[in-house]
Design a protein around this motif. Structure first.
Motif, short mmCIF file in Angstrom:
data_model
loop_
_atom_site.label_atom_id
_atom_site.label_comp_id
_atom_site.label_asym_id
_atom_site.label_seq_id
_atom_site.Cartn_x
_atom_site.Cartn_y
_atom_site.Cartn_z
N LEU A 48 -4.08 -0.68 -9.09
CA LEU A 48 -3.04 0.19 -8.56
C LEU A 48 -3.26 1.66 -8.85
O LEU A 48 -2.63 2.52 -8.22
N LEU A 49 -4.16 1.99 -9.77
CA LEU A 49 -4.44 3.38 -10.08
C LEU A 49 -5.64 3.92 -9.30
O LEU A 49 -6.02 5.08 -9.48
N ASP A 50 -6.23 3.09 -8.45
CA ASP A 50 -7.32 3.56 -7.62
C ASP A 50 -6.80 4.65 -6.67
O ASP A 50 -5.79 4.45 -5.99
N PRO A 51 -7.45 5.82 -6.63
CA PRO A 51 -6.95 6.91 -5.77
C PRO A 51 -6.78 6.52 -4.31
O PRO A 51 -5.81 6.93 -3.67
N ASP A 52 -7.72 5.73 -3.76
CA ASP A 52 -7.58 5.30 -2.37
C ASP A 52 -6.35 4.41 -2.19
O ASP A 52 -5.60 4.56 -1.23
N LEU A 53 -6.16 3.50 -3.14
CA LEU A 53 -5.03 2.59 -3.03
C LEU A 53 -3.70 3.35 -3.11
O LEU A 53 -2.76 3.05 -2.37
N LEU A 54 -3.63 4.36 -3.97
CA LEU A 54 -2.43 5.19 -4.03
C LEU A 54 -2.18 5.88 -2.70
O LEU A 54 -1.04 5.95 -2.22
N ALA A 55 -3.25 6.38 -2.10
CA ALA A 55 -3.11 7.03 -0.79
C ALA A 55 -2.60 6.05 0.25
O ALA A 55 -1.71 6.37 1.05
N TRP A 56 -3.14 4.84 0.26
CA TRP A 56 -2.72 3.84 1.23
C TRP A 56 -1.25 3.45 1.04
O TRP A 56 -0.54 3.21 2.02
N MET A 57 -0.80 3.39 -0.20
CA MET A 57 0.61 3.07 -0.48
C MET A 57 1.53 4.05 0.24
O MET A 57 2.57 3.66 0.80
N PHE A 58 1.16 5.33 0.22
CA PHE A 58 2.03 6.36 0.78
C PHE A 58 1.84 6.55 2.28
O PHE A 58 2.49 7.39 2.89
N GLU A 59 0.93 5.77 2.90
CA GLU A 59 0.82 5.79 4.36
C GLU A 59 2.07 5.18 4.99
O GLU A 59 2.47 5.55 6.08
N GLY A 60 2.65 4.22 4.30
CA GLY A 60 3.92 3.66 4.75
C GLY A 60 5.02 4.25 3.92
O GLY A 60 4.99 5.43 3.56
N GLU A 61 6.02 3.45 3.61
CA GLU A 61 7.08 3.88 2.70
C GLU A 61 6.95 3.02 1.45
O GLU A 61 7.30 1.84 1.46
N PRO A 62 6.43 3.58 0.37
CA PRO A 62 6.18 2.77 -0.83
C PRO A 62 7.47 2.22 -1.40
O PRO A 62 8.53 2.87 -1.32
N PRO A 63 7.45 1.03 -2.00
CA PRO A 63 8.66 0.49 -2.63
C PRO A 63 9.18 1.43 -3.72
O PRO A 63 8.39 2.06 -4.43
N ALA A 64 10.49 1.51 -3.84
CA ALA A 64 11.10 2.37 -4.86
C ALA A 64 10.63 1.99 -6.26
O ALA A 64 10.47 2.85 -7.13
N THR A 65 10.41 0.68 -6.47
CA THR A 65 9.95 0.23 -7.79
C THR A 65 8.56 0.78 -8.10
O THR A 65 8.27 1.14 -9.25
N PHE A 66 7.71 0.86 -7.08
CA PHE A 66 6.37 1.41 -7.29
C PHE A 66 6.44 2.90 -7.60
O PHE A 66 5.75 3.39 -8.50
#
Length: 235
Positions: free
Chosen positions: A81-99
């Motif tokens: 979950l700390l991979d920079p690409d994965l963080l970017a992909w999370m924010f392409e949509g609407e990331p869960p509030a818990t995340f």
């Protein structure tokens, strides 16, 4: 594609598109994603290109491939979950509030302490780079790629100034979090609060080697960013 913009290699684009689909829930954990031949045909690329894209996703903990059973999405606990690409992909949509909450909790644990250390250990060169980054943020604005890059540089230089190689190793993840939460906040027509006064307060504290104020300024900066992000998520 804009003039001068470099096109990503095909395998990187495949990894990005599939990665976004996975982290935004289109391919939930446990599901089997389309086969290599199907992806290759749909994208007009060779099977080896698809394989390379899947290898990228596997390295980030998102998928695992098994003979005869295809490529399956791994459980979320296995994702890097700390991979920079994965963080970017999370924010392409609407990331869960818990995340988002977890992300800011991590930043709140790391960055105030790093600012304290930076205030005591920073070099004149590092301070000059922080000052230049602040100037870039003001000149371009945080709603532009240039301003966001300057914001990343500011926070990364603070981590560098701790002179702690393990903290410095977090700069890719922290920098990605800084960038993508900022981009996310500026998607809405309602402008987020101006964070420059707190950035300037943080810089001034580091410049004067005032560790307690550097810590406090970082906490206020992170609280403001989290509140603005939550407000956007809540609509």
């Amino acid at each position: 594609m804009a003039k001068g913009e470099r096109r990503e290699p095909s395998h990187t684009l495949i990894a990005r598109d599939l990665g976004i689909a996975i982290v935004t829930g289109q391919h939930p954990p446990g599901s089997v994603i389309p086969g290599e031949l199907d992806i290759a045909a749909a994208r007009g690329v060779s099977r080896s290109v698809v394989r390379e894209g899947l290898r990228m996703l596997s390295a980030k903990g998102l998928v695992e491939s098994r003979p005869k059973s295809g490529t399956r999405v791994r459980e979320r606990a296995q994702w890097n979950l700390l991979d920079p690409d994965l963080l970017a992909w999370m924010f392409e949509g609407e990331p869960p509030a818990t995340f988002v909450r977890s992300l800011f909790q991590l930043r709140m644990i790391v960055e105030p302490a790093a600012a304290e250390m930076a205030a005591l250990l920073r070099t004149d060169d590092q301070l000059a780079r922080m000052d230049a980054a602040l100037a870039g943020m003001v000149l371009h604005g945080l709603d532009t790629p240039e301003g966001q890059a300057a914001d990343q540089a500011f926070h990364n230089t603070i981590l560098e100034a701790t002179d702690n190689e393990l903290l410095v190793s977090l700069s890719g993840s922290i920098g990605a979090a800084v960038r993508w939460t900022t981009i996310f906040k500026f998607r809405d027509r309602r402008r987020p609060r101006d964070s420059m006064p707190q950035h300037r307060r943080l810089y001034d504290a580091i410049a004067s080697r005032d560790a307690p104020t550097a810590r406090d300024a970082t906490i206020v900066l992170l609280q403001q960013a989290h509140e603005d992000t939550q407000r956007l998520l809540q609509g």
